[in-house]
Design an enzyme around this catalytic site. Sequence first.
Site, PDB file in Angstrom:
ATOM      1  N   LYS A 208      90.885 -12.322  87.569  1.00 53.30           N
ATOM      2  CA  LYS A 208      89.520 -11.492  87.069  1.00 53.30           C
ATOM      3  C   LYS A 208      88.419 -12.528  87.625  1.00 53.30           C
ATOM      4  O   LYS A 208      88.228 -13.657  87.127  1.00 53.30           O
ATOM      5  CB  LYS A 208      89.535 -11.850  85.449  1.00 53.30           C
ATOM      6  CG  LYS A 208      88.395 -10.714  85.030  1.00 53.30           C
ATOM      7  CD  LYS A 208      87.885 -11.185  83.865  1.00 53.30           C
ATOM      8  CE  LYS A 208      86.757 -12.183  83.509  1.00 53.30           C
ATOM      9  NZ  LYS A 208      85.464 -11.868  84.265  1.00 53.30           N
ATOM     10  N   GLU A 282      89.678 -26.159  84.457  1.00 56.20           N
ATOM     11  CA  GLU A 282      88.726 -26.595  85.484  1.00 56.20           C
ATOM     12  C   GLU A 282      87.471 -26.553  84.707  1.00 56.20           C
ATOM     13  O   GLU A 282      86.944 -25.286  84.699  1.00 56.20           O
ATOM     14  CB  GLU A 282      88.824 -26.412  86.843  1.00 56.20           C
ATOM     15  CG  GLU A 282      90.279 -26.364  87.320  1.00 56.20           C
ATOM     16  CD  GLU A 282      90.343 -27.807  87.917  1.00 56.20           C
ATOM     17  OE1 GLU A 282      89.647 -28.461  87.772  1.00 56.20           O
ATOM     18  OE2 GLU A 282      91.201 -27.907  88.847  1.00 56.20           O
ATOM     19  N   CYS A 316      80.160 -27.438  89.616  1.00 54.92           N
ATOM     20  CA  CYS A 316      80.625 -28.363  88.465  1.00 54.92           C
ATOM     21  C   CYS A 316      80.440 -29.509  88.651  1.00 54.92           C
ATOM     22  O   CYS A 316      80.344 -30.410  87.799  1.00 54.92           O
ATOM     23  CB  CYS A 316      81.987 -27.538  88.041  1.00 54.92           C
ATOM     24  SG  CYS A 316      83.034 -27.678  89.586  1.00 54.92           S
ATOM     25  N   GLU A 413      75.099 -30.075  80.939  1.00 52.71           N
ATOM     26  CA  GLU A 413      75.212 -29.582  82.072  1.00 52.71           C
ATOM     27  C   GLU A 413      73.946 -28.753  82.323  1.00 52.71           C
ATOM     28  O   GLU A 413      74.013 -27.616  81.662  1.00 52.71           O
ATOM     29  CB  GLU A 413      76.433 -29.014  82.336  1.00 52.71           C
ATOM     30  CG  GLU A 413      76.909 -28.515  83.449  1.00 52.71           C
ATOM     31  CD  GLU A 413      78.125 -27.777  83.911  1.00 52.71           C
ATOM     32  OE1 GLU A 413      78.742 -27.094  82.871  1.00 52.71           O
ATOM     33  OE2 GLU A 413      79.041 -28.029  84.661  1.00 52.71           O
TER      34      GLU A 413
HETATM   35  P1  NAP Z   1      82.276 -18.857  81.894  1.00 50.99           P
HETATM   36  O1  NAP Z   1      81.293 -18.313  80.981  1.00 50.99           O
HETATM   37  O2  NAP Z   1      83.159 -20.043  81.266  1.00 50.99           O
HETATM   38  O3  NAP Z   1      82.969 -18.003  82.625  1.00 50.99           O
HETATM   39  C1  NAP Z   1      84.199 -18.153  83.631  1.00 50.99           C
HETATM   40  C2  NAP Z   1      84.871 -17.067  83.429  1.00 50.99           C
HETATM   41  O4  NAP Z   1      85.506 -16.578  82.279  1.00 50.99           O
HETATM   42  C3  NAP Z   1      84.410 -16.073  83.917  1.00 50.99           C
HETATM   43  O5  NAP Z   1      85.114 -14.989  84.942  1.00 50.99           O
HETATM   44  C4  NAP Z   1      83.931 -15.154  82.659  1.00 50.99           C
HETATM   45  O6  NAP Z   1      83.681 -13.642  82.487  1.00 50.99           O
HETATM   46  C5  NAP Z   1      85.235 -15.485  82.054  1.00 50.99           C
HETATM   47  N1  NAP Z   1      85.248 -15.550  80.561  1.00 50.99           N
HETATM   48  C6  NAP Z   1      84.032 -15.665  79.686  1.00 50.99           C
HETATM   49  N2  NAP Z   1      84.436 -15.450  78.411  1.00 50.99           N
HETATM   50  C7  NAP Z   1      85.835 -15.345  78.332  1.00 50.99           C
HETATM   51  C8  NAP Z   1      86.843 -15.550  77.405  1.00 50.99           C
HETATM   52  N3  NAP Z   1      86.601 -15.735  75.943  1.00 50.99           N
HETATM   53  N4  NAP Z   1      88.139 -15.393  77.647  1.00 50.99           N
HETATM   54  C9  NAP Z   1      88.472 -15.653  78.907  1.00 50.99           C
HETATM   55  N5  NAP Z   1      87.637 -15.414  80.006  1.00 50.99           N
HETATM   56  C10 NAP Z   1      86.259 -15.458  79.521  1.00 50.99           C
HETATM   57  O7  NAP Z   1      81.484 -19.870  83.173  1.00 50.99           O
HETATM   58  P2  NAP Z   1      80.315 -19.569  83.917  1.00 50.99           P
HETATM   59  O8  NAP Z   1      79.273 -19.537  83.261  1.00 50.99           O
HETATM   60  O9  NAP Z   1      80.495 -18.214  84.707  1.00 50.99           O
HETATM   61  O10 NAP Z   1      80.652 -20.604  85.174  1.00 50.99           O
HETATM   62  C11 NAP Z   1      79.843 -21.752  84.871  1.00 50.99           C
HETATM   63  C12 NAP Z   1      80.588 -23.037  84.413  1.00 50.99           C
HETATM   64  O11 NAP Z   1      81.998 -23.070  85.057  1.00 50.99           O
HETATM   65  C13 NAP Z   1      80.047 -24.305  84.228  1.00 50.99           C
HETATM   66  O12 NAP Z   1      80.285 -24.855  83.096  1.00 50.99           O
HETATM   67  C14 NAP Z   1      80.521 -25.187  85.376  1.00 50.99           C
HETATM   68  O13 NAP Z   1      80.925 -26.302  85.421  1.00 50.99           O
HETATM   69  C15 NAP Z   1      82.311 -24.319  85.224  1.00 50.99           C
HETATM   70  N6  NAP Z   1      82.938 -24.422  86.647  1.00 50.99           N
HETATM   71  C16 NAP Z   1      83.897 -25.579  86.829  1.00 50.99           C
HETATM   72  C17 NAP Z   1      84.583 -25.593  87.942  1.00 50.99           C
HETATM   73  C18 NAP Z   1      85.641 -26.708  88.107  1.00 50.99           C
HETATM   74  O14 NAP Z   1      86.485 -26.555  88.980  1.00 50.99           O
HETATM   75  N7  NAP Z   1      86.038 -27.688  87.047  1.00 50.99           N
HETATM   76  C19 NAP Z   1      84.249 -24.878  88.958  1.00 50.99           C
HETATM   77  C20 NAP Z   1      83.274 -24.088  88.817  1.00 50.99           C
HETATM   78  C21 NAP Z   1      82.543 -23.913  87.706  1.00 50.99           C
HETATM   79  P3  NAP Z   1      82.333 -13.279  82.880  1.00 50.99           P
HETATM   80  O15 NAP Z   1      81.511 -14.293  83.779  1.00 50.99           O
HETATM   81  O16 NAP Z   1      82.619 -11.916  83.569  1.00 50.99           O
HETATM   82  O17 NAP Z   1      81.463 -13.054  81.499  1.00 50.99           O
END
Ligand code: NAP
Length: 503
Positions: A208, A282, A316, A413
């Site tokens: 997804k 991650e 991240c 963050e």
């Molecule tokens: P996010 O809101 O956690 O979303 C990540 C993914 O999870 C998206 O596909 C999102 O869908 C989905 N999602 C949302 N709620 C969910 C739920 N309850 N159950 C399952 N999946 C769900 O994160 P983001 O705001 O998109 O990304 C930014 C974050 O990612 C930052 O905190 C960053 O540090 C972290 N990040 C970490 C890494 C690493 O390798 N450690 C790499 C990249 C990013 P939708 O977006 O479609 O709503």
Amino acid sequence: MSTQELSRTKSAIDKSTASLALEFGHAWDYAPAPEAKDHVRIQPRYDLFVGGRWTAPKSGKYFLTTSPSTEESLAEVAEASAEDVDLAVKAARTAYEKYWAKMRPAERAKYIFRIARAIQEKARELAIVESMDGGKPIKESRDVDIPLAAAHFFYHAGWADKLDYAFHGRKVRPLGVAGQIIPWNFPLLMAAWKIAPALACGNTVVLKPAETTPLTALLLAHIIEEAELPPGVVNIVTGAGPTGAALVAHPDVNKIAFTGSTEVGKKIQKAIAGSRKRLTLELGGKAANVIFGDAPLDQAVEGIVNGIYFNQGHVCCAGSRLLVEESVHDVVVKKLKDRLQNLRLGDPLDKNTDVGAINSKMQLEKIKELVAAGEHEGATRYSAPCALPDKGYWFPPTFFTGAAQASRIAREEIFGPVLTVMTFRTPDEAVEKANNTMYGLSAGIWTDKGAKIFWMAGKLKAGVIWGNTYNKFDPTSPFGGYKESGFGREGGRHGLSAYVEVV
Ligand code: NAP
Ligand code: MG
């Protein structure tokens, strides 16, 4: 010319560029150099890729994906419900039992190599679509995201028939169906990080992508279709949070691999507690980039810029806390200010652009809120004096000085082009401050002394540590976090163990 001479010449050029820029107020303007997009075909509407076929969502619902730099709609994308996710998991299960787990590993490798080569062939189109859908500068999607995505498929294709050697003579077997959920900051690259090792180890996949950046994952589905993978080996279900939650909750998924926020990571961990699903997370980060007084400062400033302004800080492992030895604080801040005045912000498709658009309106609001908190808490803000385009979501490269360790901008963050500069006096103090965070994903160390890098690397609680460089990635090198940055590794031999059972 030796590397040292080259870097001296480069820093001399940088210095004269900076002083010229100061003389004229800011950097000279470059003529626009937009990447042509006439050969790129984005379909008006995308269905779900399930069981090797493009299928309409059961609910009939579609959502729009837009360009954050122009606010234009790019395409309609299917919204997968729990029912669609169920069909995708069933397709993945059938493909696992019927084809993929039974296939000779060397045959599996051929398919993965095919995907890697097709990504290279279509690199230009993929880079343009990545920049249109997500807002990142074309020079990053072209030079970082897409080549690395291909490299991950190449690397893992090589492992497919050598898994017995990866685990010191132990036999391994695949886990089954992997549910994979990825964020919007490196859309195709995160898809590659997840799909390539899963396939190499003999698993099938339901992926997804993030709601704001689904397009390159859908182009990857086309590539997978053209590579003639058996139907259902890879399924792509688009949607928002609830689609991801349905995948996590599905009883026939054997493993969940998630990259995203710590908040959602915790929800996922709770949701699968008590089940037999395997999990890797991650999550977020608040990395310290530590600059000692003996560091090559011009190079370090380039490293800082690369570490936090690269990809608008949507990284991240971004070096979002700068810890500078007190004796060089003023000179580093001065150099950083000069450098910021030369960063070019604007059209992500322009080949000269350094800083692109913020990924979404929501993310822009979050950045603004935290920057306001920084000002309110008494830190001093500096933002590059660049003009922001009228349309789209933008934030100028910014840093704060004089921030307290306990302030929000030093702890939370921001996930935007915003750096918090703090100081230290001794190496011990640097270690203590660098580790003073709930996260532990990455860190950077800048010094002339190799011994200092090794000493510090042993003490920093971070999964990835760069010495005299920043944000360098390679498929052979494991990536992952400590503490609230998650667990499990992606890449390298370590990454394989997330997709196999050692028997
Ligand atoms: P996010 O809101 O956690 O979303 C990540 C993914 O999870 C998206 O596909 C999102 O869908 C989905 N999602 C949302 N709620 C969910 C739920 N309850 N159950 C399952 N999946 C769900 O994160 P983001 O705001 O998109 O990304 C930014 C974050 O990612 C930052 O905190 C960053 O540090 C972290 N990040 C970490 C890494 C690493 O390798 N450690 C790499 C990249 C990013 P939708 O977006 O479609 O709503
Ligand atoms: Mg988009």
